[in-house]
Design an enzyme around this catalytic site. Structure first.
Site, PDB file in Angstrom:
ATOM      1  N   LYS A  94       0.849  -1.184   0.000  1.00 20.40           N
ATOM      2  CA  LYS A  94       0.000   0.000   0.000  1.00 20.40           C
ATOM      3  C   LYS A  94       0.880   1.228   0.000  1.00 20.40           C
ATOM      4  O   LYS A  94       1.806   1.332   0.806  1.00 20.40           O
ATOM      5  CB  LYS A  94      -0.887  -0.002   1.272  1.00 20.40           C
ATOM      6  N   LYS A 118       5.528   3.369   8.353  1.00 26.87           N
ATOM      7  CA  LYS A 118       4.367   4.244   8.538  1.00 26.87           C
ATOM      8  C   LYS A 118       3.086   3.422   8.594  1.00 26.87           C
ATOM      9  O   LYS A 118       2.252   3.587   9.482  1.00 26.87           O
ATOM     10  CB  LYS A 118       4.299   5.223   7.351  1.00 26.87           C
ATOM     11  N   LYS A 130       5.459   1.734  -3.066  1.00 27.67           N
ATOM     12  CA  LYS A 130       5.383   3.086  -3.634  1.00 27.67           C
ATOM     13  C   LYS A 130       5.670   2.995  -5.114  1.00 27.67           C
ATOM     14  O   LYS A 130       6.336   2.059  -5.565  1.00 27.67           O
ATOM     15  CB  LYS A 130       6.435   3.983  -2.982  1.00 27.67           C
ATOM     16  N   GLY A 169      -2.649   8.342  -4.283  1.00 25.82           N
ATOM     17  CA  GLY A 169      -1.961   9.522  -4.794  1.00 25.82           C
ATOM     18  C   GLY A 169      -0.716   9.870  -3.999  1.00 25.82           C
ATOM     19  O   GLY A 169      -0.446   9.324  -2.939  1.00 25.82           O
ATOM     20  N   ASP A 170       0.047  10.781  -4.548  1.00 26.53           N
ATOM     21  CA  ASP A 170       1.192  11.415  -3.883  1.00 26.53           C
ATOM     22  C   ASP A 170       1.447  12.686  -4.705  1.00 26.53           C
ATOM     23  O   ASP A 170       0.513  13.174  -5.376  1.00 26.53           O
ATOM     24  CB  ASP A 170       2.415  10.474  -3.853  1.00 26.53           C
ATOM     25  N   ASN A 245      -2.045  18.990  -1.806  1.00 29.09           N
ATOM     26  CA  ASN A 245      -3.043  18.286  -1.008  1.00 29.09           C
ATOM     27  C   ASN A 245      -2.738  18.324   0.487  1.00 29.09           C
ATOM     28  O   ASN A 245      -3.602  18.658   1.303  1.00 29.09           O
ATOM     29  CB  ASN A 245      -3.138  16.833  -1.502  1.00 29.09           C
TER      30      ASN A 245
HETATM   31  P1  NDP Z   1       0.897  17.768  -4.292  1.00 27.68           P
HETATM   32  O1  NDP Z   1       1.370  17.409  -5.636  1.00 27.68           O
HETATM   33  O2  NDP Z   1      -0.542  17.945  -4.032  1.00 27.68           O
HETATM   34  O3  NDP Z   1       1.624  19.096  -3.792  1.00 27.68           O
HETATM   35  C1  NDP Z   1       3.012  19.167  -3.711  1.00 27.68           C
HETATM   36  C2  NDP Z   1       3.390  20.568  -3.257  1.00 27.68           C
HETATM   37  O4  NDP Z   1       4.786  20.570  -2.945  1.00 27.68           O
HETATM   38  C3  NDP Z   1       3.186  21.609  -4.327  1.00 27.68           C
HETATM   39  O5  NDP Z   1       2.944  22.844  -3.743  1.00 27.68           O
HETATM   40  C4  NDP Z   1       4.543  21.591  -5.045  1.00 27.68           C
HETATM   41  O6  NDP Z   1       4.848  22.799  -5.702  1.00 27.68           O
HETATM   42  C5  NDP Z   1       5.480  21.396  -3.878  1.00 27.68           C
HETATM   43  N1  NDP Z   1       6.680  20.698  -4.369  1.00 27.68           N
HETATM   44  C6  NDP Z   1       6.732  19.455  -4.904  1.00 27.68           C
HETATM   45  N2  NDP Z   1       7.979  19.155  -5.274  1.00 27.68           N
HETATM   46  C7  NDP Z   1       8.712  20.218  -4.964  1.00 27.68           C
HETATM   47  C8  NDP Z   1      10.069  20.539  -5.101  1.00 27.68           C
HETATM   48  N3  NDP Z   1      10.946  19.649  -5.663  1.00 27.68           N
HETATM   49  N4  NDP Z   1      10.507  21.746  -4.664  1.00 27.68           N
HETATM   50  C9  NDP Z   1       9.638  22.620  -4.117  1.00 27.68           C
HETATM   51  N5  NDP Z   1       8.321  22.386  -3.963  1.00 27.68           N
HETATM   52  C10 NDP Z   1       7.879  21.204  -4.379  1.00 27.68           C
HETATM   53  O7  NDP Z   1       1.518  16.638  -3.323  1.00 27.68           O
HETATM   54  P2  NDP Z   1       1.062  16.235  -1.851  1.00 27.68           P
HETATM   55  O8  NDP Z   1       0.585  17.426  -1.101  1.00 27.68           O
HETATM   56  O9  NDP Z   1       0.212  15.038  -1.954  1.00 27.68           O
HETATM   57  O10 NDP Z   1       2.458  15.734  -1.237  1.00 27.68           O
HETATM   58  C11 NDP Z   1       3.323  16.594  -0.498  1.00 27.68           C
HETATM   59  C12 NDP Z   1       4.251  15.744   0.362  1.00 27.68           C
HETATM   60  O11 NDP Z   1       3.468  14.968   1.283  1.00 27.68           O
HETATM   61  C13 NDP Z   1       5.110  14.712  -0.378  1.00 27.68           C
HETATM   62  O12 NDP Z   1       6.325  14.557   0.322  1.00 27.68           O
HETATM   63  C14 NDP Z   1       4.293  13.427  -0.250  1.00 27.68           C
HETATM   64  O13 NDP Z   1       5.110  12.300  -0.377  1.00 27.68           O
HETATM   65  C15 NDP Z   1       3.777  13.585   1.163  1.00 27.68           C
HETATM   66  N6  NDP Z   1       2.597  12.811   1.520  1.00 27.68           N
HETATM   67  C16 NDP Z   1       1.458  12.854   0.778  1.00 27.68           C
HETATM   68  C17 NDP Z   1       0.349  12.142   1.178  1.00 27.68           C
HETATM   69  C18 NDP Z   1      -0.946  12.215   0.455  1.00 27.68           C
HETATM   70  O14 NDP Z   1      -1.902  11.604   0.920  1.00 27.68           O
HETATM   71  N7  NDP Z   1      -1.062  12.951  -0.636  1.00 27.68           N
HETATM   72  C19 NDP Z   1       0.398  11.255   2.348  1.00 27.68           C
HETATM   73  C20 NDP Z   1       1.621  11.341   3.106  1.00 27.68           C
HETATM   74  C21 NDP Z   1       2.672  12.078   2.671  1.00 27.68           C
HETATM   75  P3  NDP Z   1       4.707  22.872  -7.317  1.00 27.68           P
HETATM   76  O15 NDP Z   1       3.226  22.865  -7.561  1.00 27.68           O
HETATM   77  O16 NDP Z   1       5.385  24.129  -7.677  1.00 27.68           O
HETATM   78  O17 NDP Z   1       5.387  21.644  -7.850  1.00 27.68           O
HETATM   79  O1  2IT Z   2       3.084   8.891   1.495  1.00 28.99           O
HETATM   80  C1  2IT Z   2       1.927   8.453   1.708  1.00 28.99           C
HETATM   81  O2  2IT Z   2       1.614   7.941   2.773  1.00 28.99           O
HETATM   82  C2  2IT Z   2       0.929   8.626   0.647  1.00 28.99           C
HETATM   83  N1  2IT Z   2       1.229   9.200  -0.391  1.00 28.99           N
HETATM   84  C3  2IT Z   2      -0.445   8.036   0.807  1.00 28.99           C
HETATM   85  C4  2IT Z   2      -0.448   6.570   0.487  1.00 28.99           C
HETATM   86  C5  2IT Z   2      -1.802   5.911   0.451  1.00 28.99           C
HETATM   87  O3  2IT Z   2      -1.810   4.738   0.053  1.00 28.99           O
HETATM   88  O4  2IT Z   2      -2.823   6.497   0.809  1.00 28.99           O
END
Ligand code: NDP
Ligand code: 2IT
Length: 449
Positions: A94, A118, A130, A169-170, A245
């Protein structure tokens, strides 16, 4: 057998370096976990004898594939797709899919490795994996993103299944992409297998609160951390990096809990709004228009846009890095400390460099690692799988309550484990040890597989 535990751990790390050359983010993630495990090996000889740590450091399966697609002008593009099925001791693999030009095997492996611990911490029956691609969705039309997703799934589908591997998603993969991926999976397999992906639309198998879960969860975790110190979000200045997100819903929950988020960012720079980030405007700019963060400052008179620069220079009590790995380095940590920051809570995966973590720790800043603090997203994905399996739908209120209980539970477990292993307050050690013990027990029970 070698009984010198630090030497055993060092040998395991050297082996990981040798077998995975150039994968620096993966090395970094493994190093951090191994540094916490010396105390565990000292108590559990059986894990040394059966090479349990070595097995957990080696993915069960790694898939790399070609993803050809055509843009709106008819030009052909070739991207690379990845799925690393890291560990299935606790349940089906997952973990999310990331679409970003920086994606490579090392990044997917660091994310998959973190995901294993996690997911264990959530207490839900999910293994870790992943995936993703070096595809850059920025500036692409919906039709281009759809064709890419269809091509990606045309190869990936054979590795998935609700009892096998369940992506979500991520970065760069949200509701739109999950929709296209699900549609193609359904078409190829001729099965309406709701539980094969999570983060689905609410009208077709998605769960309430999954969209909000990671950000809300990080705020719930931060609140639990503050409560231990007799503190709360009330009246706090908060900075949240990113504006995707995780960031958006972390901001929403911080505001609901009485804090004020004064800055957020994207890869082009950050905005500062002393009156508190206006979420309606932020969502319009980033989610609806998919535009740059400067668009926020164009619309909100109290805001200013800082091109480039570091969001960590903005004074705050609480910092919630929610963009990407290694975005908060030692200099940023020193800037935060200089401005009086007392809490750093990782919304993203591994956003704080190891040096920065050391600097924060030495200054007495409370620090929450991502594998604990951002586990609310995947935990709610597991709730989505549960609802899909029972063909049930829970209300928003019930789902949010479950999420808050889960996050409080994860915090308590990390906190108690840190105390039990002689490192009170060290949530990094608490999360690594608690997560490892849960996975290791299952790996050990399953024999040499
Ligand atoms: P999104 O794509 O929704 O948003 C990512 C954000 O981070 C955007 O504002 C983006 O800016 C910025 N960003 C991404 N890459 C870079 C970079 N190299 N340098 C600077 N800014 C950057 O992703 P999420 O919000 O889903 O994910 C954010 C983080 O949270 C990641 O580390 C992800 O692995 C983690 N995460 C996500 C989960 C989820 O459920 N979605 C769960 C747990 C962890 P820009 O638009 O300019 O690229
Ligand atoms: O980093 C993470 O935990 C996520 N991007 C969410 C993974 C998931 O299966 O909901």
């Amino acid at each position: 057998m070698d009984t010198d535990v630090p030497a055993v751990v060092e040998r395991i790390y050297q082996d990981v370096l040798r077998r995975n050359p150039g994968e620096t983010e993966f090395h970094q993630a493994v190093r951090e976990v191994l540094d916490s495990l010396t105390v565990v090996l000292a108590r559990h000889r059986e894990y040394s004898e059966m090479k349990t740590i070595e097995r957990i450091c080696e993915p069960e399966r790694q898939v790399i594939f070609r993803v050809p697609w055509q843009d709106d002008q008819g030009e052909v593009w070739i991207n690379r797709g990845f799925r690393v099925e890291f560990n299935s001791a606790l349940g089906p693999y997952k973990g999310g899919l990331r679409f970003h030009p920086s994606v490579n095997l090392g990044i997917v492996k660091f994310l998959g490795f973190e995901q294993v611990f996690k997911n264990a911490l959530t207490g839900m029956p999910i293994g870790g994996g992943k995936g993703g691609s070096d595809f850059d969705p920025k500036g692409r039309s919906d039709a281009e993103v759809m064709r890419f997703c269809q091509s990606f799934m045309t190869e990936l589908y054979r590795h998935l299944g609700e009892y096998t591997d369940v992506p979500a998603g991520d970065i760069g993969v949200g509701a739109r992409e999950i929709g296209y991926l699900f549609g193609q999976y359904k078409r190829i397999t001729n099965r309406y297998e709701s539980g094969v992906l999570t983060g689905k639309g609410l009208g077709w198998g998605g769960a309430q609160v999954r969209t909000e879960a990671t950000g809300y969860g990080a705020a719930f975790f931060a609140a639990a951390m503050m409560a231990v110190r007799g503190d709360s979000f009330d009246g706090k200045r908060v900075t949240v990096s990113g504006s995707g997100n995780v960031a958006v819903y972390a901001i929403e929950k911080v505001h609901q809990r009485g804090g004020t988020v004064v800055a957020c960012s994207d890869s082009s720079g950050h905005v500062v709004d002393e009156r508190g980030i206006d979420l309606e405007v932020l969502k319009q700019v980033k989610e609806v228009e998919r535009a740059r963060i400067s668009g926020y400052a164009d619309r909100v008179p109290s805001a200013r846009f800082v091109e480039g620069g570091s969001i960590w220079d903005v004074p705050c009590d609480v910092a919630i890095p929610s963009a990407t790995q290694n975005e908060l380095d030692a200099d940023a940590a020193r800037a935060l400390i200089g401005n009086g920051c007392r809490y750093v809570v990782e919304g993203a995966n591994m956003p704080t460099t190891p040096d920065a973590v050391r600097v924060l720790r030495e200054a007495g800043v409370a620090f929450a690692p991502g594998k604990a603090a951002n586990a609310g997203g995947v935990a709610t994905s597991a709730l989505e799988m549960q609802q899909n399996a029972s063909r049930d739908r829970w209300t928003f209120q019930h789902s949010e309550q479950r999420l808050e209980e889960i996050m409080r539970g994860i915090h308590a477990r990390c906190h108690e484990t840190a105390e039990e292993y002689g490192a009170p307050g060290d949530l990094v050690l608490g999360a690594n040890v608690a997560g490892f013990l849960q996975v290791a027990e299952a790996v050990h029970a399953h024999g040499l597989v």
